[in-house]
Design a protein around this motif. Sequence first.
Motif, PDB file in Angstrom:
ATOM      1  N   ASP A  73       0.890  -1.129  -0.039  1.00 49.37           N
ATOM      2  CA  ASP A  73      -0.026  -0.010  -0.071  1.00 49.37           C
ATOM      3  C   ASP A  73       0.786   1.333   0.025  1.00 49.37           C
ATOM      4  O   ASP A  73       1.937   1.254   0.659  1.00 49.37           O
ATOM      5  CB  ASP A  73      -0.590  -0.131   1.460  1.00 49.37           C
ATOM      6  N   THR A  74       0.262   2.198  -0.565  1.00 55.03           N
ATOM      7  CA  THR A  74       1.110   3.628  -0.669  1.00 55.03           C
ATOM      8  C   THR A  74       0.351   4.431   0.337  1.00 55.03           C
ATOM      9  O   THR A  74      -0.920   4.712   0.093  1.00 55.03           O
ATOM     10  CB  THR A  74       1.136   4.275  -1.835  1.00 55.03           C
ATOM     11  N   ILE A  75       0.872   5.055   1.256  1.00 52.81           N
ATOM     12  CA  ILE A  75       0.438   5.935   2.232  1.00 52.81           C
ATOM     13  C   ILE A  75       0.581   7.460   1.887  1.00 52.81           C
ATOM     14  O   ILE A  75       1.576   7.635   1.958  1.00 52.81           O
ATOM     15  CB  ILE A  75       0.556   5.482   3.804  1.00 52.81           C
ATOM     16  N   ILE A  76      -0.431   8.240   1.910  1.00 50.87           N
ATOM     17  CA  ILE A  76      -0.167   9.529   1.609  1.00 50.87           C
ATOM     18  C   ILE A  76      -0.910  10.338   2.710  1.00 50.87           C
ATOM     19  O   ILE A  76      -2.012  10.389   2.914  1.00 50.87           O
ATOM     20  CB  ILE A  76      -0.747  10.037   0.281  1.00 50.87           C
ATOM     21  N   THR A  77       0.061  11.097   3.290  1.00 56.12           N
ATOM     22  CA  THR A  77      -0.523  11.708   4.803  1.00 56.12           C
ATOM     23  C   THR A  77      -1.307  13.189   4.376  1.00 56.12           C
ATOM     24  O   THR A  77      -1.313  13.638   3.306  1.00 56.12           O
ATOM     25  CB  THR A  77       0.864  12.331   5.400  1.00 56.12           C
ATOM     26  N   ASP A  78      -2.156  13.539   5.433  1.00 60.45           N
ATOM     27  CA  ASP A  78      -3.111  14.557   5.081  1.00 60.45           C
ATOM     28  C   ASP A  78      -2.069  15.857   4.822  1.00 60.45           C
ATOM     29  O   ASP A  78      -2.438  16.778   4.154  1.00 60.45           O
ATOM     30  CB  ASP A  78      -3.810  14.764   6.268  1.00 60.45           C
ATOM     31  N   VAL A  79      -1.031  15.815   5.733  1.00 60.95           N
ATOM     32  CA  VAL A  79      -0.182  17.101   5.768  1.00 60.95           C
ATOM     33  C   VAL A  79       0.499  17.414   4.465  1.00 60.95           C
ATOM     34  O   VAL A  79       1.083  18.551   4.245  1.00 60.95           O
ATOM     35  CB  VAL A  79       0.504  17.409   7.252  1.00 60.95           C
ATOM     36  N   ALA A  80       0.642  16.224   3.628  1.00 60.73           N
ATOM     37  CA  ALA A  80       1.446  16.690   2.553  1.00 60.73           C
ATOM     38  C   ALA A  80       0.860  17.455   1.341  1.00 60.73           C
ATOM     39  O   ALA A  80      -0.202  17.357   1.211  1.00 60.73           O
ATOM     40  CB  ALA A  80       1.698  15.005   1.942  1.00 60.73           C
ATOM     41  N   HIS A  81       1.856  17.947   0.576  1.00 60.04           N
ATOM     42  CA  HIS A  81       1.566  18.699  -0.611  1.00 60.04           C
ATOM     43  C   HIS A  81       1.353  17.722  -1.687  1.00 60.04           C
ATOM     44  O   HIS A  81       2.121  17.216  -2.000  1.00 60.04           O
ATOM     45  CB  HIS A  81       2.558  19.646  -1.003  1.00 60.04           C
ATOM     46  N   ARG A  82       0.074  17.098  -1.905  1.00 65.04           N
ATOM     47  CA  ARG A  82      -0.247  15.887  -2.469  1.00 65.04           C
ATOM     48  C   ARG A  82       0.487  15.769  -3.936  1.00 65.04           C
ATOM     49  O   ARG A  82       1.263  14.702  -4.287  1.00 65.04           O
ATOM     50  CB  ARG A  82      -1.838  15.687  -2.674  1.00 65.04           C
ATOM     51  N   ARG A  83       0.278  16.710  -4.887  1.00 63.97           N
ATOM     52  CA  ARG A  83       0.773  16.590  -6.012  1.00 63.97           C
ATOM     53  C   ARG A  83       2.370  16.661  -5.970  1.00 63.97           C
ATOM     54  O   ARG A  83       2.694  15.848  -6.904  1.00 63.97           O
ATOM     55  CB  ARG A  83       0.268  17.701  -6.804  1.00 63.97           C
ATOM     56  N   LEU A  84       2.784  17.447  -5.495  1.00 62.29           N
ATOM     57  CA  LEU A  84       4.548  17.507  -5.420  1.00 62.29           C
ATOM     58  C   LEU A  84       4.990  16.129  -4.876  1.00 62.29           C
ATOM     59  O   LEU A  84       5.909  15.541  -5.188  1.00 62.29           O
ATOM     60  CB  LEU A  84       4.859  18.581  -4.702  1.00 62.29           C
ATOM     61  N   PHE A  85       4.313  15.663  -3.626  1.00 59.59           N
ATOM     62  CA  PHE A  85       4.524  14.583  -2.999  1.00 59.59           C
ATOM     63  C   PHE A  85       4.389  13.247  -3.961  1.00 59.59           C
ATOM     64  O   PHE A  85       5.657  12.470  -3.894  1.00 59.59           O
ATOM     65  CB  PHE A  85       3.733  14.133  -1.860  1.00 59.59           C
TER      66      PHE A  85
END
Lengths: 324, 153
Positions: A73-85
């Motif tokens: 699974d890939t976890i993307i955190t809420d605080v991340a700047h999603r697109r750049l991340f």
Amino acid sequence: MADPVITTIEIILMVPVALILGVLFLFLFRKLNARFQWRVGPVIRMYSDLAPLIGKTRIWQPLYDILKLFGKDTIITDVAHRRLFVYSPYFSLLFAISAAFFIPFPGMELLSSVPYSLVIASYLIISSILFTILGPVASGSPWGAIGARREVELFLVSELSFVLSIFSIALSSGTLVISEIAGRGWSAPSILLSLTSGLLLFVAMLGKLHIKPFDMPEAEAEIVAGPYTEYSGKLLGIYFLSKTFLTYVLVALFIALILPPASTSIFWLPAWAFAAMVLVFLLTVVQVLNPRYRINNALYWYVKVVIPVGLVSFIIAFFIRVVA
Amino acid sequence: MGIIDRARVYSPWLYHLHCGGCNGCDIETLAALAPRFDAERFGIQLVASPRHADILVTTGCVPKQFIPMVKRVYEQVPEPKVVVAIGGCACGGSLFYEEEPENYAILGSPDLMIPVDVYVPGCAPKPEQIINGIVQGILKLAAKGSSRKRREV
Ligand code: SF4
């Protein structure tokens, strides 16, 4: 420039070749590392009773690691700047792969004969590393941010030694085309130049591949996993893939620039492979013999060693240019 | 077995979560990775971030203050994941655990708040036992991984 059809075929062929060689270099690095620490490391021939269960060999261990990450699974955190991340790893991989196209491999000239290929290749390497900094900054994790900051500082100084090295070689051979530099002849001063700029390029490689004493961006005892702290699953796999390609690119660039005719024709392939193995061996020796520097020590060390050696290198290059 | 399922068995990464305990189990866990037993022969590696891990290795009884951290670290490990509890403390609280009257500081084993897949009892277990526990964990990991794929299809 060569025939476009042949160049296209070479480019298509280059991707698996670079991947395989990158994986082998990383395997060699891990194996030698383990041997130096009195361990066995990933086994080359699996014990016969275990072979049916867990495979015959672990030479492809770095590749298995990447494949496994693709299955998680890939976890993307809420605080991340999603697109750049999310996009940074892909861009990093893209630039690392395209850098491989500008560096000659024995028997494959690829795009190394286009004008200014040295500049293009160095910019592609820089961009690939830049995206390993941007992603962590966007992750919103303090560890990622500290890791990225250390990486920026290290990147600036290792770039200094990288640029001093490649441009003193370019100055001595009077061209910015990698294939012409890789085909240049030898003379007494050029041996000296290969020594000094080889040393600089080697030191730059230490910084770019995070080899001790310059592994402070990933210092796992202090800042979790540094830049990669928040990355998981596929995105982490892409970063590791990009690092695999970058390893190949730096080794190939070193051989093309410092050991001239080794990457010009297919007959030099054994010499190329031997040189690559020796280079990986030397990288491992440096890794196992050194503790981790603090970032300010590393900066100071770089400035203290790199600038004088770079000056010597430039003087030799200038001398070759004027005399020849 | 697909290539990714096989890769999952070939490269299990551990995250070592120390919660309480006397440090005995931690020393034994590190001994399992050190030259004598060298788990890296089979691709087993210790990683620094729980986000990279496949197997969560917990040691020690959990102090009450540590409960949120344990839950959080467990949630940070991406699926498929397996938890291996090492030592008597992590299996049932061992000598730190008291039911009546309740210990003011110690909760007991981590399975009171996160699902534990493999128990390795002993105080402290030998490295051989720990490696055996991790191998059991890898088998569970492989089963979880392939059943997950079937569900997705
Ligand atoms: S099980 Fe024994 S050795 Fe392990 S942490 Fe608990 S008391 Fe220490």
